[in-house]
Design a protein around this motif. Structure first.
Motif, PDB file in Angstrom:
ATOM      1  N   ILE A   1       7.395 -97.383 -64.175  1.00  0.00           N
ATOM      2  CA  ILE A   1       8.635 -96.754 -64.629  1.00  0.00           C
ATOM      3  C   ILE A   1       8.277 -95.718 -65.684  1.00  0.00           C
ATOM      4  O   ILE A   1       7.623 -96.041 -66.681  1.00  0.00           O
ATOM      5  CB  ILE A   1       9.602 -97.794 -65.220  1.00  0.00           C
TER       6      ILE A   1
ATOM      7  N   CYS B   1      18.234 -99.042 -72.957  1.00  0.00           N
ATOM      8  CA  CYS B   1      17.444 -98.662 -71.795  1.00  0.00           C
ATOM      9  C   CYS B   1      16.362 -99.705 -71.513  1.00  0.00           C
ATOM     10  O   CYS B   1      16.227-100.190 -70.384  1.00  0.00           O
ATOM     11  CB  CYS B   1      16.805 -97.293 -72.022  1.00  0.00           C
TER      12      CYS B   1
ATOM     13  N   TYR C   1       9.002 -94.683 -60.770  1.00  0.00           N
ATOM     14  CA  TYR C   1      10.450 -94.627 -60.895  1.00  0.00           C
ATOM     15  C   TYR C   1      10.766 -93.926 -62.202  1.00  0.00           C
ATOM     16  O   TYR C   1      10.294 -94.325 -63.265  1.00  0.00           O
ATOM     17  CB  TYR C   1      11.063 -96.036 -60.900  1.00  0.00           C
TER      18      TYR C   1
ATOM     19  N   LEU D   1      13.127 -92.751 -65.264  1.00  0.00           N
ATOM     20  CA  LEU D   1      14.279 -93.242 -66.025  1.00  0.00           C
ATOM     21  C   LEU D   1      14.263 -92.610 -67.406  1.00  0.00           C
ATOM     22  O   LEU D   1      13.290 -92.748 -68.147  1.00  0.00           O
ATOM     23  CB  LEU D   1      14.218 -94.768 -66.142  1.00  0.00           C
ATOM     24  N   ASP D   2      15.331 -91.913 -67.765  1.00  0.00           N
ATOM     25  CA  ASP D   2      15.412 -91.326 -69.100  1.00  0.00           C
ATOM     26  C   ASP D   2      15.763 -92.387 -70.133  1.00  0.00           C
ATOM     27  O   ASP D   2      16.453 -93.365 -69.828  1.00  0.00           O
ATOM     28  CB  ASP D   2      16.443 -90.197 -69.125  1.00  0.00           C
TER      29      ASP D   2
ATOM     30  N   ASP E   1      19.452 -93.691 -70.510  1.00  0.00           N
ATOM     31  CA  ASP E   1      20.190 -94.224 -69.367  1.00  0.00           C
ATOM     32  C   ASP E   1      19.897 -95.699 -69.165  1.00  0.00           C
ATOM     33  O   ASP E   1      19.014 -96.282 -69.823  1.00  0.00           O
ATOM     34  CB  ASP E   1      19.852 -93.436 -68.096  1.00  0.00           C
TER      35      ASP E   1
ATOM     36  N   VAL F   1      19.729 -99.056 -66.114  1.00  0.00           N
ATOM     37  CA  VAL F   1      19.650 -99.423 -64.701  1.00  0.00           C
ATOM     38  C   VAL F   1      20.150-100.841 -64.475  1.00  0.00           C
ATOM     39  O   VAL F   1      20.079-101.702 -65.359  1.00  0.00           O
ATOM     40  CB  VAL F   1      18.210 -99.296 -64.166  1.00  0.00           C
TER      41      VAL F   1
ATOM     42  N   SER G   1      17.035 -93.305 -53.724  1.00  0.00           N
ATOM     43  CA  SER G   1      18.038 -93.161 -54.769  1.00  0.00           C
ATOM     44  C   SER G   1      19.101 -94.245 -54.594  1.00  0.00           C
ATOM     45  O   SER G   1      18.949 -95.146 -53.771  1.00  0.00           O
ATOM     46  CB  SER G   1      18.684 -91.773 -54.722  1.00  0.00           C
TER      47      SER G   1
ATOM     48  N   SER H   1      16.840 -90.243 -61.656  1.00  0.00           N
ATOM     49  CA  SER H   1      16.258 -91.577 -61.507  1.00  0.00           C
ATOM     50  C   SER H   1      16.170 -91.946 -60.032  1.00  0.00           C
ATOM     51  O   SER H   1      17.181 -92.156 -59.366  1.00  0.00           O
ATOM     52  CB  SER H   1      17.096 -92.616 -62.262  1.00  0.00           C
TER      53      SER H   1
ATOM     54  N   ASP I   1      14.818 -81.819 -62.030  1.00  0.00           N
ATOM     55  CA  ASP I   1      14.893 -82.867 -61.017  1.00  0.00           C
ATOM     56  C   ASP I   1      15.302 -82.287 -59.664  1.00  0.00           C
ATOM     57  O   ASP I   1      14.736 -82.641 -58.626  1.00  0.00           O
ATOM     58  CB  ASP I   1      15.858 -83.979 -61.443  1.00  0.00           C
TER      59      ASP I   1
ATOM     60  N   PHE J   1      22.516 -97.463 -60.875  1.00  0.00           N
ATOM     61  CA  PHE J   1      22.062 -96.590 -61.954  1.00  0.00           C
ATOM     62  C   PHE J   1      23.255 -96.134 -62.772  1.00  0.00           C
ATOM     63  O   PHE J   1      24.316 -95.811 -62.221  1.00  0.00           O
ATOM     64  CB  PHE J   1      21.322 -95.371 -61.396  1.00  0.00           C
TER      65      PHE J   1
ATOM     66  N   TYR K   1      24.442 -93.436 -65.685  1.00  0.00           N
ATOM     67  CA  TYR K   1      24.095 -92.190 -66.373  1.00  0.00           C
ATOM     68  C   TYR K   1      24.965 -92.017 -67.608  1.00  0.00           C
ATOM     69  O   TYR K   1      26.189 -91.973 -67.523  1.00  0.00           O
ATOM     70  CB  TYR K   1      24.292 -91.005 -65.422  1.00  0.00           C
TER      71      TYR K   1
END
Length: 271
Positions: free
Chosen positions: A6, A20, A86, A88-89, A92, A94, A115, A153, A177, A200, A202
């Motif tokens: 990740i 996160c 994967y 992931l910011d 954010d 999951v 996705s 993501s 992205d 996900f 956002y």
């Protein structure tokens, strides 16, 4: 060696990084590593991340001087030891089953980029309530040319990411992205598959915190870059603009749909 790496860039995310990482540690699929790259944060982000290092050996922290999100993600992928990555910011969140569902999909050959549906949120107490948002069309090749259909993501092979050249520094102000997915889909003929579940979340933020604001200001320049790199996108946008000039649709205040051709009304319907 874990199965999924990740990739989590972090720059001044002290307000969000804990939520996160909590969502990462809650995964039902546990064969992963989480590579958190601090991009020269000036707040307490690093201290918070270091507390999570004590909680789990799945989390790795890499520190660097500020270089921007594109370089940060590219550097993190180089450090990844897994077959799959994967993105992931750090602001954010999951769903606990996002890795499990994504891994099952890519291993079963459903797609090369996996996705899922997503939900926008401001506060975590909004997650899962009411009707979750998913404004993206199904991510087919045609729909991707029309506009971006997936979030940043997603799960993909590290080898595919490297073969595509990673994130392009030309998109440092936004749309990196979208550029990556177009590169994979149009130039390398990879297939996107969407898990039809909301996995996900956002985070929406104030304008002064959001990179989207800067991207909107540079929309024309980013469009120019996209058009130059992907002629299919330029042709698509020209056709769409032409069709919008010919066909116009409007909904009046009293709920009436009006369709015009060359500004001449040809169809009315009460909604």
């Amino acid at each position: 060696m874990s199965k999924i790496s990740i990739i989590i860039p972090c720059y001044n995310q002290e307000k969000y990084i804990a939520e996160c990482l909590d969502s990462v540690l809650a995964q039902t699929f546990d064969d992963y590593e989480a590579i958190v790259v601090d991009d020269g944060s000036t707040d307490n982000s690093v201290k918070i991340i270091e507390e999570y290092l004590k909680k789990s050996d799945k989390i790795r922290l890499i520190k660097q001087t500020n270089q921007g999100v594109i370089t940060t993600r590219n550097n993190a992928v180089k450090q990844a030891t897994s077959k799959y990555i994967y993105f992931l910011d750090g602001d954010d969140i999951v769903h606990p089953k996002v890795l499990e569902k994504s891994y099952q999909a890519i291993e079963s050959g459903k797609g090369d980029i996996i996705s899922c549906k997503y939900q926008n949120f401001f506060n975590t107490d909004e997650i899962g309530k009411d009707k979750p948002t998913n404004r993206f069309r199904k991510p087919t090749k045609l729909n991707m040319v029309l506009r971006n259909c997936i979030t940043n993501s997603a799960l993909c092979r590290k080898s595919d990411f490297i073969n595509c050249g990673g994130y392009d520094p030309a998109f440092s102000t936004g749309w990196e992205d979208y550029d990556l997915w177009l590169n994979m889909v149009l130039k390398h003929n990879l297939k996107i598959y969407r898990v039809e579940e909301f996995l996900f979340y956002y985070r929406l933020k104030d304008a002064n915190e959001s990179r989207d604001v800067n991207a909107n200001k540079r929309r024309k320049e980013l469009n120019r870059l996209i058009h130059k790199k992907y002629p299919q996108k330029l042709i698509s946008d020209i056709i769409v603009t032409f069709c919008r000039f010919i066909f116009q649709k409007k909904i009046t205040r009293n709920g009436k749909l009006i369709v015009k051709i060359f500004k001449i009304p040809v169809f009315y319907k009460k909604l």
